[in-house]
Design a protein around this motif. Sequence first.
Motif: not given
Length: 125
Positions: A1-30
């Motif tokens: 089963q193919v899955q893409l799972v995001e993480s890292g969102g949230g609330l931040v003030q203007a001028g700030g930073s966030l890093r989102l991640a997307c973990a892939a599984s279930g097939r060859t995405f190379s």
Amino acid sequence: QVQLVESGGGLVQAGGSLRLACAASGRTFSNYIMGWFRQAPGKEREFVAAMHMNGRPLYYTDSVKGRFTISRDSAKITVYLQMNSLNPGDTAVYYCAAKPPNLRGVTQWDSYDYWGQGTQVTVSS
């Protein structure tokens, strides 16, 4: 089963930073193209950035150039979106997506076969 799972969102003030991640599984995405899209309330889904899982090429929508960086960890089959200098206009649900390795439609959401569930990013002024 193919899955893409995001993480890292949230609330931040203007001028700030966030890093989102997307973990892939279930097939060859190379050799796939991985993209980030976003959708704000009442607006259409918008392309943000994309890259080959082999590391190139890189595409960004004009509004995020110089502020966002897409990267990947091929060993972990994870794609990242580093977002700096965030502003309220960046507020949206951010989605990770994957498509076959051709450049046709790389900025068009309906060219992508696989999608994550989305992660909310809220930037306060």
